[in-house]
Design a protein around this motif. Structure first.
Motif, mmCIF file in Angstrom:
data_model
loop_
_atom_site.group_PDB
_atom_site.id
_atom_site.type_symbol
_atom_site.label_atom_id
_atom_site.label_comp_id
_atom_site.label_asym_id
_atom_site.label_seq_id
_atom_site.Cartn_x
_atom_site.Cartn_y
_atom_site.Cartn_z
ATOM 1 N N SER A 239 1.015 -1.217 -0.010
ATOM 2 C CA SER A 239 -0.081 0.038 -0.008
ATOM 3 C C SER A 239 0.936 1.304 0.135
ATOM 4 O O SER A 239 0.423 2.199 -0.582
ATOM 5 C CB SER A 239 -0.996 0.034 1.229
ATOM 6 O OG SER A 239 -1.723 -1.050 1.328
ATOM 7 N N LEU A 240 1.824 1.169 0.910
ATOM 8 C CA LEU A 240 2.933 2.332 0.932
ATOM 9 C C LEU A 240 3.400 2.697 -0.488
ATOM 10 O O LEU A 240 3.468 3.874 -1.186
ATOM 11 C CB LEU A 240 3.908 2.190 1.800
ATOM 12 C CG LEU A 240 4.751 3.176 2.138
ATOM 13 C CD1 LEU A 240 4.226 4.656 2.452
ATOM 14 C CD2 LEU A 240 5.687 2.934 3.168
ATOM 15 N N LEU A 241 3.929 1.523 -1.334
ATOM 16 C CA LEU A 241 4.448 1.659 -2.630
ATOM 17 C C LEU A 241 3.237 2.548 -3.523
ATOM 18 O O LEU A 241 3.730 2.897 -4.448
ATOM 19 C CB LEU A 241 4.952 0.430 -3.278
ATOM 20 C CG LEU A 241 6.146 -0.363 -2.540
ATOM 21 C CD1 LEU A 241 6.356 -1.613 -3.310
ATOM 22 C CD2 LEU A 241 7.241 0.718 -2.894
ATOM 23 N N SER A 242 1.857 1.828 -3.388
ATOM 24 C CA SER A 242 0.994 2.401 -4.421
ATOM 25 C C SER A 242 0.951 4.054 -4.018
ATOM 26 O O SER A 242 0.771 4.563 -5.115
ATOM 27 C CB SER A 242 -0.249 1.882 -4.026
ATOM 28 O OG SER A 242 -1.315 2.573 -4.452
ATOM 29 N N VAL A 243 1.256 4.506 -2.986
ATOM 30 C CA VAL A 243 1.250 5.817 -2.791
ATOM 31 C C VAL A 243 2.455 6.592 -3.108
ATOM 32 O O VAL A 243 2.233 7.725 -3.491
ATOM 33 C CB VAL A 243 1.021 6.143 -1.208
ATOM 34 C CG1 VAL A 243 0.646 7.644 -0.923
ATOM 35 C CG2 VAL A 243 -0.573 5.382 -0.737
ATOM 36 N N THR A 244 3.710 5.964 -2.443
ATOM 37 C CA THR A 244 4.869 6.708 -2.941
ATOM 38 C C THR A 244 5.896 6.460 -4.156
ATOM 39 O O THR A 244 6.840 7.093 -4.582
ATOM 40 C CB THR A 244 5.505 6.593 -1.606
ATOM 41 O OG1 THR A 244 6.084 5.083 -1.389
ATOM 42 C CG2 THR A 244 4.903 6.950 -0.540
ATOM 43 N N ASP A 245 5.410 4.951 -4.659
ATOM 44 C CA ASP A 245 6.458 4.644 -5.814
ATOM 45 C C ASP A 245 5.538 3.739 -6.841
ATOM 46 O O ASP A 245 5.751 2.523 -6.587
ATOM 47 C CB ASP A 245 7.470 3.828 -4.954
ATOM 48 C CG ASP A 245 8.580 3.619 -6.064
ATOM 49 O OD1 ASP A 245 8.480 3.599 -7.418
ATOM 50 O OD2 ASP A 245 9.784 3.282 -5.683
ATOM 51 N N GLU A 246 4.791 4.531 -7.517
ATOM 52 C CA GLU A 246 3.632 3.641 -8.573
ATOM 53 C C GLU A 246 4.634 2.571 -9.372
ATOM 54 O O GLU A 246 4.185 1.552 -9.382
ATOM 55 C CB GLU A 246 2.958 4.715 -9.251
ATOM 56 C CG GLU A 246 1.860 5.193 -8.438
ATOM 57 C CD GLU A 246 0.627 6.048 -9.270
ATOM 58 O OE1 GLU A 246 0.610 5.536 -10.504
ATOM 59 O OE2 GLU A 246 0.144 6.728 -8.772
ATOM 60 N N PRO A 247 5.864 2.969 -9.887
ATOM 61 C CA PRO A 247 6.420 1.994 -10.684
ATOM 62 C C PRO A 247 6.918 0.651 -9.922
ATOM 63 O O PRO A 247 6.684 -0.558 -10.323
ATOM 64 C CB PRO A 247 7.800 2.781 -11.234
ATOM 65 C CG PRO A 247 7.408 4.055 -11.204
ATOM 66 C CD PRO A 247 6.480 4.248 -10.034
ATOM 67 N N ALA A 248 7.363 1.000 -8.541
ATOM 68 C CA ALA A 248 7.532 -0.329 -7.856
ATOM 69 C C ALA A 248 6.245 -0.975 -7.734
ATOM 70 O O ALA A 248 6.248 -2.424 -7.542
ATOM 71 C CB ALA A 248 8.340 0.335 -6.404
ATOM 72 N N PHE A 249 5.183 -0.371 -7.159
ATOM 73 C CA PHE A 249 3.887 -0.981 -6.888
ATOM 74 C C PHE A 249 3.577 -1.834 -8.497
ATOM 75 O O PHE A 249 2.868 -3.095 -8.278
ATOM 76 C CB PHE A 249 2.723 0.011 -6.904
ATOM 77 C CG PHE A 249 1.497 -0.777 -6.568
ATOM 78 C CD1 PHE A 249 1.151 -1.459 -5.532
ATOM 79 C CD2 PHE A 249 0.647 -0.699 -7.766
ATOM 80 C CE1 PHE A 249 -0.029 -2.012 -5.613
ATOM 81 C CE2 PHE A 249 -0.507 -1.458 -7.787
ATOM 82 C CZ PHE A 249 -0.887 -2.088 -6.620
ATOM 83 N N ASN A 250 3.805 -1.390 -9.459
ATOM 84 C CA ASN A 250 3.455 -1.915 -10.705
ATOM 85 C C ASN A 250 4.183 -3.302 -10.904
ATOM 86 O O ASN A 250 3.612 -4.290 -11.478
ATOM 87 C CB ASN A 250 3.673 -1.163 -11.971
ATOM 88 C CG ASN A 250 2.680 0.034 -12.178
ATOM 89 O OD1 ASN A 250 1.468 -0.222 -11.470
ATOM 90 N ND2 ASN A 250 2.846 0.980 -12.641
ATOM 91 N N ASP A 251 5.518 -3.110 -10.597
ATOM 92 C CA ASP A 251 6.305 -4.588 -10.243
ATOM 93 C C ASP A 251 5.728 -5.530 -9.417
ATOM 94 O O ASP A 251 5.823 -6.626 -9.730
ATOM 95 C CB ASP A 251 7.642 -4.077 -10.016
ATOM 96 C CG ASP A 251 8.704 -3.317 -10.954
ATOM 97 O OD1 ASP A 251 8.240 -3.191 -12.103
ATOM 98 O OD2 ASP A 251 9.617 -2.797 -10.447
ATOM 99 N N VAL A 252 5.204 -5.265 -8.227
ATOM 100 C CA VAL A 252 4.562 -6.032 -7.431
ATOM 101 C C VAL A 252 3.350 -6.527 -8.391
ATOM 102 O O VAL A 252 3.161 -7.851 -8.122
ATOM 103 C CB VAL A 252 4.337 -5.364 -6.129
ATOM 104 C CG1 VAL A 252 3.397 -6.598 -5.385
ATOM 105 C CG2 VAL A 252 5.128 -4.661 -5.371
ATOM 106 N N LEU A 253 2.591 -5.752 -8.762
ATOM 107 C CA LEU A 253 1.649 -6.218 -9.480
ATOM 108 C C LEU A 253 1.669 -7.161 -10.682
ATOM 109 O O LEU A 253 0.764 -8.051 -10.642
ATOM 110 C CB LEU A 253 0.429 -4.896 -10.178
ATOM 111 C CG LEU A 253 -0.841 -5.099 -10.588
ATOM 112 C CD1 LEU A 253 -1.546 -5.340 -9.335
ATOM 113 C CD2 LEU A 253 -1.317 -3.651 -11.073
ATOM 114 N N ALA A 254 2.888 -7.126 -11.424
ATOM 115 C CA ALA A 254 3.265 -7.946 -12.212
ATOM 116 C C ALA A 254 3.381 -9.318 -11.642
ATOM 117 O O ALA A 254 3.232 -10.362 -12.193
ATOM 118 C CB ALA A 254 4.365 -7.483 -12.947
#
Length: 257
Positions: free
Chosen positions: A55-70
């Motif tokens: 959730s913190l990545l979603s707020v602060t680092d969208e590219p890193a969140f997209n890696d988690v999503l992949a």
């Protein structure tokens, strides 16, 4: 930004209540099995830590969140359990400290989200308020698993309103995820709050109706208690069907606890 404040405060309070429950436990207690098959108390806190990190990545680092999503897309059936398993192996004191630090940073980050910004997630993007209430719902539900494992009954609070709201709003999703067509008509939901107030959703003159205890409704939509054991009743065939499939969480329908 101000709009998310009360919801972040509720999330913080719910997290602190669970923290107070697990903080006094020794290492052996952290290995106590909970009602979630294969999950100990350490798994429950590890899962909350993992999700707060994401959730913190979603707020602060969208590219890193997209890696988690992949990564989640590559293993949709196992990524949640894998995250909990990895973090449950950490020493309890370190796990608890990490959860405290991560959730505190998440709470502060949510307060700084600009009005109108949508945060990416595993489902549809959501506002900071929606993310705070989603984290509240999950923290409450997994906290209940911990409390059940310890034989503790936690008092119901007004924070349940946000959880009940998610459950009501997720009505159509519950139908779709169970390969059913959502009803076209609205339902009326009337729940008794812990303090004695009445919380309602939908038109009062609706033919399809759900009434009962707000706490029991939250037990139901988080699939922590069986319907037969709860003070929640439905009038109307569609409403009765909904109570059999209701869920407040994203993902496939669970088997319940």
């Amino acid at each position: 930004m101000a709009g998310s404040g009360p919801f972040v405060a509720d999330l913080r309070a719910e997290s602190d209540d669970l923290d107070a429950l697990v903080a006094p436990l020794d290492a052996a207690d952290w290995a106590t099995v909970t009602p979630a098959p294969g999950w100990t108390i350490a798994h429950q806190i590890g899962h909350l830590l993992w999700t707060d990190r994401v959730s913190l990545l979603s707020v602060t680092d969208e590219p890193a969140f997209n890696d988690v999503l992949a990564g989640a897309a590559a293993d949709p059936g196992g990524f949640v359990d894998a995250g909990a398993e990895e973090l449950a192996a950490i020493a309890p004191a370190e796990l608890l400290a990490d959860w405290r630090d991560t959730r505190a940073r998440l709470h502060e980050a949510l307060l700084e989200v600009a009005d109108g910004r949508k945060l990416p997630w595993f489902g549809p993007p959501m506002s900071a308020t929606s993310m705070a209430t989603a984290r509240l719902m999950e923290t409450w539900a997994h906290g209940l698993d911990v409390a059940d494992a310890l034989g503790v009954t936690r008092p119901a609070t007004a924070r349940l309103r946000s959880i009940a709201h998610i459950g009501v709003r997720a009505r159509d999703y519950a139908y779709v995820v169970n390969n059913l067509t959502p009803p076209s008509e609205q339902f009326y939901v009337e729940l008794r709050a812990p303090g004695g107030d009445i919380w309602t959703w939908g038109p009062p003159d609706a033919a399809q109706r759900v009434t009962g205890s707000a706490e029991d409704f939250c037990f139901l939509v988080t699939q922590r208690r069986a319907l037969r054991a709860l003070d929640v009743t439905a009038v109307g065939e569609d409403a009765q069907r909904w109570l059999g499939i209701a869920q407040a969480f994203a993902g496939p329908p669970g088997a319940g606890r």
